[in-house]
Structures are given as structure tokens and as C-alpha cells.
Write an enzyme that holds these catalytic residues in place. Structure first.
Site, PDB file in Angstrom:
ATOM      1  CB  CYS A   1      -1.229  -0.066   1.230  1.00 21.36           C
ATOM      2  SG  CYS A   1      -2.240  -1.174   1.060  1.00 21.36           S
TER       3      CYS A   1
HETATM    4  P1  NAD Z   1      -4.811  -9.232  -3.837  1.00 20.32           P
HETATM    5  O1  NAD Z   1      -3.734  -9.227  -4.525  1.00 20.32           O
HETATM    6  O2  NAD Z   1      -4.438  -9.946  -2.234  1.00 20.32           O
HETATM    7  O3  NAD Z   1      -5.718  -9.476  -4.383  1.00 20.32           O
HETATM    8  C1  NAD Z   1      -6.571  -9.211  -5.470  1.00 20.32           C
HETATM    9  C2  NAD Z   1      -7.027 -10.803  -5.713  1.00 20.32           C
HETATM   10  O4  NAD Z   1      -8.281 -10.522  -7.023  1.00 20.32           O
HETATM   11  C3  NAD Z   1      -6.340 -11.679  -6.585  1.00 20.32           C
HETATM   12  O5  NAD Z   1      -6.445 -12.454  -5.003  1.00 20.32           O
HETATM   13  C4  NAD Z   1      -6.772 -11.572  -7.319  1.00 20.32           C
HETATM   14  O6  NAD Z   1      -6.446 -13.509  -8.354  1.00 20.32           O
HETATM   15  C5  NAD Z   1      -8.345 -11.306  -7.738  1.00 20.32           C
HETATM   16  N1  NAD Z   1      -8.883 -10.716  -8.705  1.00 20.32           N
HETATM   17  C6  NAD Z   1      -8.190 -10.161 -10.140  1.00 20.32           C
HETATM   18  N2  NAD Z   1      -9.240 -10.139 -10.687  1.00 20.32           N
HETATM   19  C7  NAD Z   1     -10.134 -10.443 -10.750  1.00 20.32           C
HETATM   20  C8  NAD Z   1     -11.883 -10.181 -11.976  1.00 20.32           C
HETATM   21  N3  NAD Z   1     -11.627  -9.953 -12.700  1.00 20.32           N
HETATM   22  N4  NAD Z   1     -11.805 -11.917 -10.492  1.00 20.32           N
HETATM   23  C9  NAD Z   1     -11.901 -12.025  -9.357  1.00 20.32           C
HETATM   24  N5  NAD Z   1     -11.033 -11.463  -8.851  1.00 20.32           N
HETATM   25  C10 NAD Z   1     -10.221 -10.912  -9.081  1.00 20.32           C
HETATM   26  O7  NAD Z   1      -4.652  -7.360  -3.585  1.00 20.32           O
HETATM   27  P2  NAD Z   1      -4.669  -6.891  -1.889  1.00 20.32           P
HETATM   28  O8  NAD Z   1      -3.894  -6.577  -1.089  1.00 20.32           O
HETATM   29  O9  NAD Z   1      -6.573  -7.722  -1.957  1.00 20.32           O
HETATM   30  O10 NAD Z   1      -5.458  -5.262  -2.536  1.00 20.32           O
HETATM   31  C11 NAD Z   1      -6.620  -5.252  -3.051  1.00 20.32           C
HETATM   32  C12 NAD Z   1      -6.966  -3.910  -3.283  1.00 20.32           C
HETATM   33  O11 NAD Z   1      -6.895  -3.526  -1.960  1.00 20.32           O
HETATM   34  C13 NAD Z   1      -5.662  -3.050  -3.504  1.00 20.32           C
HETATM   35  O12 NAD Z   1      -6.297  -2.045  -4.790  1.00 20.32           O
HETATM   36  C14 NAD Z   1      -4.946  -2.706  -2.492  1.00 20.32           C
HETATM   37  O13 NAD Z   1      -4.551  -1.651  -2.472  1.00 20.32           O
HETATM   38  C15 NAD Z   1      -5.975  -2.026  -1.669  1.00 20.32           C
HETATM   39  N6  NAD Z   1      -5.699  -2.137  -0.012  1.00 20.32           N
HETATM   40  C16 NAD Z   1      -5.395  -3.096   0.146  1.00 20.32           C
HETATM   41  C17 NAD Z   1      -4.465  -3.193   1.485  1.00 20.32           C
HETATM   42  C18 NAD Z   1      -3.393  -4.109   2.662  1.00 20.32           C
HETATM   43  O14 NAD Z   1      -2.986  -4.135   2.759  1.00 20.32           O
HETATM   44  N7  NAD Z   1      -2.977  -5.832   1.104  1.00 20.32           N
HETATM   45  C19 NAD Z   1      -5.315  -2.115   2.750  1.00 20.32           C
HETATM   46  C20 NAD Z   1      -6.286  -1.417   1.871  1.00 20.32           C
HETATM   47  C21 NAD Z   1      -6.708  -1.152   0.764  1.00 20.32           C
END
Ligand code: NAD
Length: 424
Positions: free
Chosen positions: A265
């Protein structure tokens, strides 16, 4: 309520498990079949404190996973979008996953009669909901915002390492939309939470997420800058941080100096905001400096190692800690990775240990030596580098070996005999 969640990563799976525990029926949708299988087999695909127990209790009664978006959307009233929004080379975020999921959800909604709310949890730069999410959903569903189609920006503020705790005790919930009905639907979902719920428009909700992360990243780079000055002057940065943090206007959090921030992030979000501001013709100097200071911290750490060892080539180095922080298995943008790369280039002999991060790093650096324990890595090395604040590193027997600490792991009176800190 029946909820579907697209993207079962760190954010999606925590949201899913949290809502299921509150009593909702939740289905996670992911394109990654292996992840889906693991969830249905009650094995969390990520490490997060408490998640395994929760999943074992909730799957399959209240929580399931699937690759079938259509079914999941048709059988739910709200879909949370938690897909990735990774960085591109100049810092701007890639929105292809967001664009695709909005098209796919919209197409399913075309055949749905009942109203449906799409809640965006992914971090997206201000303007994305208004110019991409809503138009895409409207075009593909044939519906209009407020008329059978709801859209809300509901940014996620969880901290990896204590994500479930954060889900159940949030500081605030932000709901941004131009459609009051969508906001009200989400407020119903979140009624059991006691925190303030802030209603905003799309852009404000999107910006609150970026501004929050930029503020936290700024505090880290600020204390690292103070730490770098203190180190040169022989002043104890930790005492300074304590004294500064006792001021209620400043607070004690995020004032620990070290090798800098990583994770999925802070680096990505600060870069994206900087890029957006440049696009608008504004040079955000504080954001630039935050990233610059952060980029230099691992180099300062390497300098300390070089000053201790001289030529690094062939030297046996124990490297403890791969994840960007403790209590997670996430190594995305971890400062450890840039330090490993540098050691590999200088042909050091590394003995690496991390309680959770080895599988992910092994795929990037399969040729390196991974130890079974921190003690094993330390025993084989002539010098020890600590790069993540895992509590178990406090209990290792370091003997006479030089320990270089990038994460401020030890209390002042409990440090190993031969010890140096990056900023203290
Ligand atoms: P991640 O990569 O762990 O998870 C994303 C998931 O989306 C993956 O499992 C991927 O396979 C899936 N995906 C992609 N395209 C897809 C589709 N068309 N249909 C279904 N699934 C699909 O990412 P994350 O860390 O969970 O982050 C997700 C979002 O949240 C990002 O925008 C990130 O910036 C934000 N965010 C993350 C955190 C954190 O601490 N990880 C905190 C706040 C916000």
C-alpha cells in the site's frame, strides 16, 4: 444479507470472513482457482492472525468461494470489489482488473431485476469511480446509478498483521457516493460497528484513503530523516521519538525509525498520488521527499554492513526477516528484497530466515539458502542483519556476532552484545 466479494486477496478475504462472522452469507469470487480451492478446503491462502480459525468455523455454512461471478452476483444484494490496483512504472495505478470486473459485474446485472449495490474497496485514485467505475457499470448493465444500480466507494483501512482486529474495530467507515440509497444499504450492513461513519462523495472517499496512507508514510519518512541526523550526532533516536510522540498533537504511532516502509500500500499509494498530482500540473514536493527518504533507507543499512565487514564478497550473512512487517506473509515491496538483491550482486553468502515469508521469496530467489530457524541462520553466519520486527528474533542466541538491526527490535537494555541500529 447475501454478499458477494470479487477478489479474495488480503482485503477481500478479510472482508468476507468478517462479514460472515457477523452473520451474513458471503461468497468470494476469484479468478485464481487455487485460491478458491484453498478457501473451500478451509485453508486460508494468506497468513493473517485468527483467519484460519475463522475460516474453519465459517466454511462452508456462511462462507464459500467460487470462480463463478454470475452466480455469486445474482444471488447477492451487494458486491464488494477488492481486486488489485498495482503500480505501473511511473507510479500510476493499473486499472485493468477494476475495468474488467466492472464490465463483468455489469453484464450480470443486465439480467438481474432486483436492485444491486457495488461497493469499491480497492484503492483507486480520485476520479476513478466517477469516470470509470460508474460509466462502465451503467454501460454494461443498461441501468442508471440510483435506478436499480448502486455504487459506493468504501475504502479499506486494514493493517496487515491485525486485519481482523481492524475489521471488527475500525476507527471509521467512509462511504462515498452520489447515490444516497447505496450509502444507506452499506450503513445497514455496518450497523453493529460503533465507529463514526463518514458520508462523502466519490472523490472525497477516494482521496481520504490516499491522504491517510500518505500521512502515515510521511510520519515514517520523517522519523527516518530525524533518525539519520541523530545517528550522525550520537543521539538516541528512540528517546527522541518517545519525547516527540508524547505531544498529543503528534501521537506516538508511526514514529519508529528503521529501513523504511514497504508492503502493497504505502509505496504504491504515495506514488499514485504523486503521479496524479503531476498529471494535474502540481509537483507534490512532500510526497516526492517521502518516497526519496524511503528509497534511501535500505542503502543506509547496506552502508552499515559494508562499514562493518569491508568487502562483502563471500562473507556469510544471516538475514532475518523477509516480510515487510511482522505477523504477515506479505513480501510485496519489502525493503528486504532490495537488500537481498544488493547482497546477491556483491556475492555475499546468505543464510535467510523468516517465519512466514520464505515461500514467496523462494519463488523470486530460488538459488539462495533458506534456514529452518533464525538460530540456524545465525549459527552459520559471521554477521546478522535483522530486517523484520518478528518478536521471535529477540530470543535468538547471537553470542559475540555483530547484529545490525534495521527494525528496532530490541529494548535498549536487551540488545545483543555487538549491536548497531540503522538510526540509533
Ligand atoms: P491481492 O492481490 O491480495 O488480491 C486481489 C485479488 O483479486 C487476487 O486474488 C486476484 O486473483 C483477484 N482478482 C483479480 N481480478 C479479478 C477478477 N476479475 N475477478 C475476481 N478476482 C479477481 O490484493 P489486496 O492486497 O487484497 O488489495 C486489493 C486492493 O485493496 C488494492 O487496490 C489495494 O491497494 C487495496 N488495499 C490493500 C490493503 C492491504 O493491506 N493489502 C489495504 C487497504 C487497501
Amino acid at each position: 444479507m447475501n454478499i458477494s466479494i470479487s477478489g479474495a486477496g488480503y482485503v477481500g478475504l478479510i472482508q468476507a470472513a468478517g462479514l460472515a462472522k457477523l452473520g451474513h452469507k458471503v461468497v468470494c469470487v476469484d479468478v485464481d482457482r487455487e485460491k478458491v480451492q484453498k478457501i473451500n478446503d478451509k485453508k486460508p491462502p494468506i497468513y493473517e492472525k485468527g483467519l484460519k480459525t475463522l475460516i474453519q468455523r465459517l466454511v462452508p455454512k456462511r462462507l464459500t468461494a467460487t470462480t463463478n461471478l454470475r452466480d455469486a452476483v445474482l444471488k447477492s444484494q451487494i458486491t464488494f470489489v477488492c481486486v488489485g490496483t498495482p503500480s505501473m512504472i511511473h507510479g500510476e495505478i493499473k486499472l485493468h482488473q477494476m475495468q474488467k470486473i466492472c464490465e463483468d459485474i455489469g453484464q450480470v446485472l443486465r439480467e438481474k431485476k432486483a436492485p444491486h449495490v457495488v461497493a469499491i474497496k480497492s484503492t483507486v485514485v480520485p476520479g476513478t469511480c466517477q469516470t470509470i467505475v460508474v460509466p462502465t457499470l451503467e454501460r454494461t448493465s443498461g441501468k442508471k446509478l440510483g435506478d436499480g444500480l448502486g455504487v459506493t466507494m468504501n475504502p479499506e483501512f486494514l493493517r496487515e498483521g491485525s486485519a481482523l482486529e481492524d475489521f471488527f474495530s475500525p476507527d471509521r467507515i467512509v462511504l462515498g457516493s452520489s447515490d444516497q440509497k447505496s450509502i444507506d444499504a452499506l450503513k445497514t450492513l455496518y450497523t453493529s460497528f460503533k465507529c463514526p461513519i463518514l458520508e462523502t462523495n466519490f472523490g472525497e472517499a477516494e482521496m481520504i484513503k490516499y491522504a491517510s496512507n500518505a500521512m502515515l508514510a510521511t510520519k515514517i519518512s520523517f522519523i527516518n530523516e530525524i533518525g539519520n541526523i541523530c545517528k550522525k550526532m550520537g543521539i538516541d533516536t528512540n528517546k527522541v521519538a518517545k519525547g516527540v510522540g508524547l505531544d498529543y498533537r503528534i501521537g506516538p504511532h508511526f514514529l519508529r525509525s528503521g529501513i523504511g516502509f514497504g508492503g502493497s500500500c504505502f509505496p504504491k499509494d504515495v506514488s499514485a498520488l504523486l503521479h496524479k498530482s503531476l498529471e494535474l500540473g502540481y509537483h507534490a514536493r512532500i510526497l516526492r521527499a517521502v518516497l526519496d527518504v524511503n528509497k534511501d533507507q535500505p542503502l543506509k543499512f547496506l552502508e552499515l554492513v559494508e562499514n562493518t565487514l569491508g568487502n562483502i564478497k563471500g562473507k556469510r550473512i544471516a538475514l532475518l526477516g523477509l516480510t515487510f512487517k511482522a505477523e504477515t506473509d506479505d513480501v510485496r515491496e519489502s525493503p528486504s528484497l532490495s537488500i537481498i538483491k544488493e547482497f546477491v550482486m556483491q556475492q555475499a553468502q546468505l543464510y535467510i530466515f523468516d517465519p512466514m515469508g520464505i515461500p514467496a521469496v523462494r519463488t523470486l530467489f530460488p538459488q539462495l539458502n533458506y534456514a529452518k530457524s533464525a538460530q540456524e541462520a545465525v549459527d552459520k553466519a559471521e554477521i546478522v542483519c535483522i530486517l523484520t520486527e518478528w518478536p521471535e528474533f529477540k530470543k535468538v542466541g547471537y553470542g559475540e556476532k555483530m547484529v545490525i538491526d534495521g527494525k528496532n527490535v530490541f529494548e535498549t537494555d536487551k540488545r545483543p552484545k555487538n549491536y548497531q541500529g540503522i538510526c540509533w
